[in-house]
Design a protein around this motif. Sequence first.
Motif, PDB file in Angstrom:
ATOM      1  N   UNK A 959       0.825  -1.209   0.000  1.00 23.18           N
ATOM      2  CA  UNK A 959       0.000   0.000   0.000  1.00 23.18           C
ATOM      3  C   UNK A 959       0.855   1.253   0.000  1.00 23.18           C
ATOM      4  N   UNK A 960       1.903   1.274   0.811  1.00 25.00           N
ATOM      5  CA  UNK A 960       2.784   2.443   0.823  1.00 25.00           C
ATOM      6  C   UNK A 960       3.443   2.613  -0.547  1.00 25.00           C
ATOM      7  N   UNK A 961       3.843   1.518  -1.148  1.00 26.04           N
ATOM      8  CA  UNK A 961       4.440   1.599  -2.473  1.00 26.04           C
ATOM      9  C   UNK A 961       3.479   2.092  -3.534  1.00 26.04           C
ATOM     10  N   UNK A 962       2.203   1.836  -3.325  1.00 23.31           N
ATOM     11  CA  UNK A 962       1.195   2.312  -4.271  1.00 23.31           C
ATOM     12  C   UNK A 962       0.970   3.810  -4.146  1.00 23.31           C
ATOM     13  N   UNK A1038       8.542  -1.882   8.684  1.00 18.71           N
ATOM     14  CA  UNK A1038       9.147  -3.115   9.203  1.00 18.71           C
ATOM     15  C   UNK A1038      10.033  -3.762   8.156  1.00 18.71           C
ATOM     16  N   UNK A1039      11.074  -4.465   8.589  1.00 15.95           N
ATOM     17  CA  UNK A1039      12.009  -5.074   7.624  1.00 15.95           C
ATOM     18  C   UNK A1039      11.335  -6.043   6.662  1.00 15.95           C
ATOM     19  N   UNK A1040      10.350  -6.789   7.146  1.00 20.23           N
ATOM     20  CA  UNK A1040       9.722  -7.781   6.287  1.00 20.23           C
ATOM     21  C   UNK A1040       8.860  -7.149   5.191  1.00 20.23           C
ATOM     22  N   UNK A1041       8.567  -5.855   5.314  1.00 17.77           N
ATOM     23  CA  UNK A1041       7.751  -5.169   4.314  1.00 17.77           C
ATOM     24  C   UNK A1041       8.595  -4.414   3.285  1.00 17.77           C
ATOM     25  N   UNK A1042       9.905  -4.391   3.513  1.00 24.32           N
ATOM     26  CA  UNK A1042      10.752  -3.553   2.671  1.00 24.32           C
ATOM     27  C   UNK A1042      10.784  -4.038   1.231  1.00 24.32           C
ATOM     28  N   UNK A1043      10.930  -5.350   1.045  1.00 20.81           N
ATOM     29  CA  UNK A1043      11.043  -5.862  -0.320  1.00 20.81           C
ATOM     30  C   UNK A1043       9.742  -5.686  -1.081  1.00 20.81           C
ATOM     31  N   UNK A1044       8.607  -5.919  -0.402  1.00 18.28           N
ATOM     32  CA  UNK A1044       7.322  -5.714  -1.092  1.00 18.28           C
ATOM     33  C   UNK A1044       7.142  -4.243  -1.462  1.00 18.28           C
ATOM     34  N   UNK A1045       7.604  -3.330  -0.589  1.00 15.72           N
ATOM     35  CA  UNK A1045       7.526  -1.908  -0.909  1.00 15.72           C
ATOM     36  C   UNK A1045       8.383  -1.585  -2.127  1.00 15.72           C
ATOM     37  N   UNK A1046       9.601  -2.112  -2.155  1.00 14.80           N
ATOM     38  CA  UNK A1046      10.487  -1.824  -3.280  1.00 14.80           C
ATOM     39  C   UNK A1046       9.930  -2.376  -4.582  1.00 14.80           C
ATOM     40  N   UNK A1047       9.447  -3.605  -4.526  1.00 21.76           N
ATOM     41  CA  UNK A1047       8.914  -4.206  -5.753  1.00 21.76           C
ATOM     42  C   UNK A1047       7.704  -3.432  -6.261  1.00 21.76           C
ATOM     43  N   UNK A1048       6.894  -2.939  -5.344  1.00 18.38           N
ATOM     44  CA  UNK A1048       5.736  -2.132  -5.760  1.00 18.38           C
ATOM     45  C   UNK A1048       6.194  -0.817  -6.374  1.00 18.38           C
ATOM     46  N   UNK A1049       7.226  -0.236  -5.771  1.00 20.52           N
ATOM     47  CA  UNK A1049       7.719   1.030  -6.326  1.00 20.52           C
ATOM     48  C   UNK A1049       8.405   0.819  -7.670  1.00 20.52           C
ATOM     49  N   UNK A1050       9.024  -0.357  -7.845  1.00 18.95           N
ATOM     50  CA  UNK A1050       9.594  -0.640  -9.156  1.00 18.95           C
ATOM     51  C   UNK A1050       8.506  -0.652 -10.221  1.00 18.95           C
ATOM     52  N   UNK A1051       7.325  -1.117  -9.853  1.00 17.53           N
ATOM     53  CA  UNK A1051       6.207  -1.092 -10.792  1.00 17.53           C
ATOM     54  C   UNK A1051       5.875   0.337 -11.207  1.00 17.53           C
ATOM     55  N   UNK A1060       5.380  11.058 -11.107  1.00 19.48           N
ATOM     56  CA  UNK A1060       5.244   9.947 -10.165  1.00 19.48           C
ATOM     57  C   UNK A1060       6.375   8.950 -10.375  1.00 19.48           C
ATOM     58  N   UNK A1061       6.714   8.738 -11.624  1.00 16.68           N
ATOM     59  CA  UNK A1061       7.827   7.841 -11.901  1.00 16.68           C
ATOM     60  C   UNK A1061       9.119   8.387 -11.288  1.00 16.68           C
ATOM     61  N   UNK A1062       9.322   9.698 -11.415  1.00 15.48           N
ATOM     62  CA  UNK A1062      10.510  10.304 -10.806  1.00 15.48           C
ATOM     63  C   UNK A1062      10.469  10.175  -9.284  1.00 15.48           C
ATOM     64  N   UNK A1063       9.311  10.412  -8.723  1.00 15.95           N
ATOM     65  CA  UNK A1063       9.187  10.293  -7.268  1.00 15.95           C
ATOM     66  C   UNK A1063       9.488   8.865  -6.821  1.00 15.95           C
ATOM     67  N   UNK A1064       9.044   7.880  -7.612  1.00 16.57           N
ATOM     68  CA  UNK A1064       9.330   6.489  -7.267  1.00 16.57           C
ATOM     69  C   UNK A1064      10.839   6.237  -7.253  1.00 16.57           C
ATOM     70  N   UNK A1065      11.537   6.799  -8.240  1.00 18.64           N
ATOM     71  CA  UNK A1065      12.988   6.615  -8.263  1.00 18.64           C
ATOM     72  C   UNK A1065      13.646   7.271  -7.049  1.00 18.64           C
ATOM     73  N   UNK A1066      13.162   8.469  -6.699  1.00 24.21           N
ATOM     74  CA  UNK A1066      13.727   9.161  -5.539  1.00 24.21           C
ATOM     75  C   UNK A1066      13.529   8.340  -4.276  1.00 24.21           C
TER      76      UNK A1066
END
Length: 1644
Positions: A959-962, A1038-1051, A1060-1066
Amino acid sequence: MTESSIKKLASTLLDAITDKDPVVQEQVCSALCSLGEVRPVETLRTCEEYLRQHDKLAHPYRAAVLRAMERVLSSRASELDKDTASTIILLASSEMTKTKDLVWDWQQAASGVLVAVGRQFISKVMEELLRKLHPGTLPHCAVLHTLASLSVANAFGVVPFLPSVLSSLLPVLGMAKQDTVRVAFCSALQRFSEGALEYLANLDRAPDPTVRKDAFATDIFSAYDVLFHQWLQSREAKLRLAVVEALGPMSHLLPSESLEEQLPKLLPGILALYKKHSETFYLSKSLGQILEAAVSVGSRTLETQLDALLAALHSQICVPVESSSPLVMSNQKEVLRCFTVLACSLPDRLLAFLLPRLDTSNERTRVGTLQVVRHVINSAAAQMEDKKPFILSSMRLPLLDTNSKVKRAVVQVISAMAHHGYLEQPGGEVMIEYIVQQCALPPEQEPEKPGPSSKDPKADSVRAVSVRTLYLVSTTVDRMSHVLWPYLLQFLTPVRFTGALTPLCRSLVHLAQKRQEAGADAFLIQYDAHASLPSPYAVTARLLVVSSSPYLGDGRGVAALRLLSVLHPNIHPLLGQHWETTVPLLLGYLDEHTEETLPQEEWEEKLLMFLRDTLAIVSDNAWICQLSLELCRQLPCYDETPQEKNFLYKCIGTTLGAASSKEVVRKHLQELLETARYQEEAEREGLACCFGICAISHLEDTLAQLEDFVRSEVFRKSIGILNIFKDRSENEVEKVKSALILCYGHVAARAPQELVLAKVESDILRNICQHFNTKDPALKLCLVQSVCMVSRAICSSTQAGSFHFTRKAELVAQMMEFIRAEPPDSLRTPIRKKAMLTCTYLVSVEPALDEQARADVIRGCLHSVMALLPEPEEEDGGCQKPLYLETLHALEGLLTSLLQRNMTPQGLQIMIEHLSPWIKSPRGHERARALGLSALLLRHFLEQLRVSALVPFHNLGLLVGLFSPRCADLWPATRQEAVDCVYSLLYLQLGYEGFSRDYRDDVAERLLSLKDGLVHPDPTILFHTCHSIGQIIAKRLPPDQLISLLLTMFEALGDPEKNCSRAATVMINCLLQERGGVLQEKVPEIVSVLRSKLQEAQGEHVLPAAQHSMYLLATQHCAAVVSSLLGSPLPLDSHTSMLWRALAVEPRLAAQVLGLLLEKMSRDVPFKESRAFLLGRTPDRVATLLPLSATCALFEVLSTPAAGPAVLELYPQLFVALLLRVSCTVGVQLPRNLQAQERRGASPALAARNLEPCSSAVDTLRAVLLRSGSEDVAQRMDLEGGWELLRTSAGHEEGATRLARAMAEHAGPRLPLVLKTLARTHSSAYENQRVTTTAFLAELLNSNVANDLMLLDSLLESLVARQKDTCTSVRRLVLRGLANLASGCPDKVRAHGPQLLTAMIGGLDDGDSPHSPVALEAMLGLARLVHLVEAWDLRSGLLHVAIRIRPFFDSEKMEFRTASIRLFGHLNQVCHGDCEDVFLDQVVGGLAPLLLHLQDPQAAVASACRFALRMCGPNLACEDLSAAFQKHLQEGRALHFGEFLNTTCKHLMHHFPDLLGRLLTTCLFYFKSSWEDVRAAAPLFTGEQHPLPRPQAAQQPCLMPPLHRVPGAARGAQAAAAGGPGSAHFGAPDPAEGPGPRGADQGC
C-alpha cells in the motif's frame, strides 16, 4: 531673522527666478510665498526693488514675481503700511501699462496685485486707476479689467467711484473699434452693474446708504444704447456673448420706462441669438435677469412676447442633457429659472402652453415638458394650488407612456406632486399605483462600457428612481401617511407587483410603525371598510412564501419578515410575543449569510419551523384550514418561480399536518393531485414533499389517497374518475408516475419510523418496484430517489437490526443497472448519486451481500464516477460541480460502508485493489479522485481500528508503495491526498504494533509538515520533499515489508505520469540508502526486477535513477550485485550496460567491482572444446559464459570516466588479465544460442558491440588503456592496426608485439608492475597465453626501456626459463626476445654473450624438422648478435654454427635460405680475415652455393648471397677476388652474372687451383636443383672452371660447353645472359691458367 537676512534670502530666490526649468521657477515662487507668509512687508519690498532694478528682465519672469506678490497680498494685505501699499500700487500700475500691446500673462499678474491691494487700500488703487483714464483717450484694456475685477472683489469700495469712472469711460465708447477692447468694456460694464446691484441690495451694510439706482440709470442707459444698438450687431460671436452677459445685470439699472420701451426690441434680440450660438448658457442667464427685471417693474410687454419666449425656452429645455457638458446643465437650470419667473407671473398661460405638449410624439418634448411641470410644481406652489385637478387629469396620458426616459420624468413629477398634496386629490391613487408598477419592473442591465464620468446606470433607472421615490414619499412626507396606509397592502398579493415587494414591504413597515406610534385604533385594519385589501391569510401566505428566496428582489426576504412581524396584530392576536422573538432570529440568520453562502434547505426548514410554531400557537382548526385554503389558492401565482412554489407545497403540507380535520386533509390532497403541473420537475418534487410532510401526522390518510390515485385510470390511459387526465399523452403519464413514486418516497422518509417498516414492502415498495423497467429519465430518477428514501428510512429505524429486507438484492441489482446505464463520461442527472446512496443504505441492512455482488457494486460505482470528465457540464454549458461533489460524497459513503463490513487488512487491501487502476490512471482527474477516496478509506479504517492482539499488517509495503509515488503527481490535490494516505498507513502500522490510538509518532508527524513543500511547483523542492517522505517511510517500515515496498515502487517506474515515476525513483534510492543493508538475500530479485522495469519504462529519468539505485545497492552488497548482473543475458542490452556503468561512479566501489569481475573472468575456463562433427576435424572451441559476461561487464565499467582512479589502481591486474583473455579467446566461438542472436541481429535496445569473445576482450583491453591515461598506446595500436591483428590467429603474435612496442614507447613507467603480474603466468596451461606473453616480453627487449627501468635481468630470466617450453612458438619467441637485446640494449649483449650464444646455438638444433621456425629465429638472432658478443665467445661456436647453417643454404623455404646465407655473411664479417682454418674450409665450401644462389629466384636470397660473398672476400686472402666481389656485388647494382662469373672463375683458377675440384663437385650437386635459374647457373659455373682447348686463330674462343648438349643448361645460361645489359661475352683464358679440365665440353 533680521530684515537684511530676509532681503538677502528673497534676493537670492529672485535671482533664481530666471532658471529655464519651469519646475525650478515654480519652486522659487513657492519659496517666496512661504517667505512672504512670515515677513510679508520685507518680501514685497524686496520684490518691488528687484523689478524696479531689473528693468530689462523678460516679461515671463516679471509675471512670475508679480504672481508671487499677489499670493502674498491675498492673505497678508492687511499688514501693509500705506507707504508700502503706495509703492506696490505704483509698481503694479507701471507693470500693467508698461506696454500698450496685450501681454495677457504679465498684465493680468499686475492687475491681480492691484486687486489684492484694493481689498484694503481701495482709495489709493482707484486714485491710481483714475489717473490712467484720460479724457478723450481709450483706456488700457488691463485698466478696464482691473476696474471690473475690483467691482466684484470690493463692491462697497468701488461703487462710490462709479459715477466718476463711467463719466470717463462713456464718452470714449464710440472710439472702441477693436473687438478685444469692446469685450473689455462689456466685461467692465457687467461687473460695474453687478457691483452696483450688490451695493443696492445691501444698503444696510453700505458706507453710503443714500445711493440709489437713479445714480447710475442715465449712464447705464447710455452704455446700453451703444452695446445693444451697435455692438450686438457684430459678427464676432465672442463680442455678442460679452454684450449679452453685460445686458442682463445692466437691465436692472435701466430706468423703468426705458426698460419698458426697450423690451419689445430687447427680448426678440436675445431670443434671436439662440439660433446663432451653440453655447446658450450666457443667453439664458441674461434672459432670466432681463425677465426678472421686467417682472420687477410690472412690465406688460411680457404678455405680448410670451409665446415667443415659451417656444424658445421650451426648445432649450428639450435639448438632451450631456452630463459631460457642465454648460449644458447650467443652461437647463437657467431656462428653468426663466420658467419659474413666467409661472409666477403668468401661470395660466404657462400651463396652457405646457400640458398639451405632454401628448406629442417626440420623446424629448415629452421629457422636457415633464421636467418643466415638475419644476413649476416645486417652484411656484402657491400659483399652482388651484390648478391641481387640472394638472392631475393632464398626467393620465403620460402614465401610459412606455418610454423609460418619460417614465423616469413622470416618477419625478409624481414625487413633486406628493410633496405638494396632489396625491390627496381624487385620482391620486392612480399615481401611487404607477409608482408601484415601476418598482415592479425587472432590474435593467448595466451597459457594457459606461462612460468614465457617467453615474451608475442602475441608480438612474426607472425602477431605481421609483423605489427611492416610494420610500421617500412614505417616510418623509407626513401628509402621505393616511393616503398610503393601508392602501399599499393591496399590492402585496398580485403577481404583477412581485418585483415591487421589497420597496412595498419597507414602506409598509415604516407606515405601520408610525401607525403603531399613533395608537392601536389607527393601526388595526378594518377589512370591512377596505374590501380591496387582501385577507390576513393571504398576506401571511404571501410574505412567508416569498421569504423562502430572501435575496431576490433586493432582499425581499428581510423586508417581508419585518412586515409580517409588524402586522401580527392584524393577522392573529396570539402571535405577537412569539413573532417578536422568532422573526429577529430569522433576520439575524440572514445577516450571517449571503446569497452564495445561504443553505437553502436549512433556511426553508427554519421557515417551516416558524410556520409549525405559529400553527401550534394559534391552535385553531378553522384558522388553520382557512390558511391552507389560501395557500392552495396561491399555487398558480408561483408558476414562474419553481423554488418558491416548491416551498409553498411544503407550507401546504405543514399546514395540513397541523389540521385536525381528516376530510379537509383528504380533500386538499386530492385537489393537489388533480391540479398539479406534473411536467415541472420542481412541482413534482414540491408535491412529494407536501405529501411527505403531511404523512408525519396523517400517514394512513396520505397512503390511502395515493392508493386511490394509483388505481385510477390514469395509468391505463383511458377515461376514469379523474377526467382531467383523459387527454394526456404517455409522456405525461410517466410524469404523473414520477410524482406519485416520489410521494411514496417522501412518505417513507418523513413518516414516523415506528410505523414505516410495516408499510415498506406491502404498501410502498409494491407500488414503486412495478415501474423499474422504465426508460424515462425523469421516472428513473424518481424511482432511485424514492428507493433511496425508503432505504434510509429502514436504516434509521430503531428496529432495523431485526428487519430482514427480502428485496435487498433485487434493489441493489436494480440500482447498479441504473448506474451502468448512465453515460460514463458526463454527469447530467443525480441518478448515480441517488443510486449509490441507496446502495449505501442497503449495504448495512440484512441479509449481507455475497463477495461477487460486493465486487460488482464497487467496480460499477467506481467506474461511474472516476471516468467523468474533470468538470462535467450541462448542455447549456453550466458547471455541475455541486452535483459532482454530491455524487462523489455518495461514492465515499458507499465505499466506507462496504469497508465497515470487513475491517481487516485484507478488507482494506481489497478496497484499494479496486482503486488501484484509477490511482495509476494516465488522466489526472481520475488519479485525484482515486487518491481522495483512498485517503478517506484509510482515515476511516484508522479511526475505526480496534486491535485486540498484535498481528502483522502484512500488506503495508504494497500500500505504501502504491501511494507514495503519488506525492509528486502533477495535480497538487493528488499530492496532498497521497501524503495523507501514507500518514494513515504509518499510523495503522503503529496501531497493529500495539500503540494506542492517541499516540503521536514524531517521525510520522513530520509528514504533515512536508505537505507544504508539495504545493510548490518547483521540481527541486518537490522531489526534495519526496526524498524526505522516503526517509520517513524507511524509518517506520518493518524489515519484512521492505522488499514488497520496493517491488511495488519498481512497478511505478513505468507510470505514465512522469512526475510519479521520478518520485518512485527518488524514494527507491532513499530506501536503498537507508535500509539497503538488510536486502542481501533479495539482491538478485531486485536486480532482475529493476532490469525488467528498465526495459518497460519509457521515461528518460528512469535510467539515471536506476543507475543510482544499483550504485546504492552495490555499496552495501557489491558481490551480490555483481553476481546478479553477470546473470544478465548476452549480448547486454543498453539498460544493463548503463547499470554496469553505474557501479563505476565512485572509485572505491569501482575498484571492488573491477576486482570481482577479474575474479569472475579468471575463475572459469575461457572455453570448452566441443567434439568435431567430422572425423579428423579440429575440435571447436566455444567460449564459456561467465568469463564472457565478465569481459563485457568490464568493458561497460571501464567505459565510465569515473572509473579512471580504480583502473589506475588495478592497472597491472587488468592489463595482464585482459591480455591473457585476448590470447585464450583467439579463434574461440560464441555459444550456439548467442551465434543465432548475432545472425538475427541485435535489437535496438542492445548495446552496439561485437560479442565475439576475442573482439570483446580486445575492446575491453583498449578501454583499460584509454581509461588509465594510456591514450597514446591505444592510438598507436589504432594507427598500426594492432587491435585487428590481436583478434586474428594469424596476426595475434604480431599484435602482441606491437602492443608491447607501444607500451614500451608510451607507457614505460607502468611496465614494472605489469611484468611482475605477468611473471606469474609463464606456466599457464593455455599455450596461447604463453605465446602471447612471450611475444610481449620479447618485444620489450627490443626497446631501451628494459634497461632504463632495470627490467633487463628479469626479462632475460623470464625468457630463458621458457626455452624448454613445449610450444615451438614460445621457444621461437624466446630466441627473438634474446636477439632483441641487440637493438634494445646493445651494450648489454657482451655481458650476456655466452648465455645468448648458447641459447641461439641451441635453437639451431631445435627439433628434428628441417624447417624448424626455432632454427630460423636462431639464425636471425645470431645475425643480430654476432657483432656484439666477445670474439672469444663466438669463436668457440663458430664452426658449429657454420656447419649447422650450411644445409639451410639450399632449403626449400626462402626464409631459411636468406637467414642462413646472411648469417654466414655476418660470421665472415665478424672474423675479418682472422678466421681459423676449419672455418676457412667452411668458407670455401660455401663459395659455390653462394655464387650459384646469386641466380636464386627470390631477390632476398640473391641479396643475402651478395652480402655473404662480400663478407667472405677478405677471409679468402685474395685481394683480386675480394675486389671483384666488392665491385660486382654492391646492393642496388645490376649484376651481369656471366661477366661476374667469368671474372670470379679466373681469380679462383689463378689463386686457388686446388679448390677447383671441390668447387666442381659442389656445382654438380646443383645440376638437379629445383630452381631453374640455379640449374642454369651450375653448368655455366662448371664451364668457367674447365675451359675448352683453344681453337684456331680465326675462331672465337669459347669457354662454355655446347649448349645443344645440355639444353636446359643452355637455356639457363641464355636467361642469365639476358639478365645483363647485353649478351654474355667471355674473353680468352689467360695462357697461364692452362687448359680447362678434361671432358668439360661433354657437359654434365
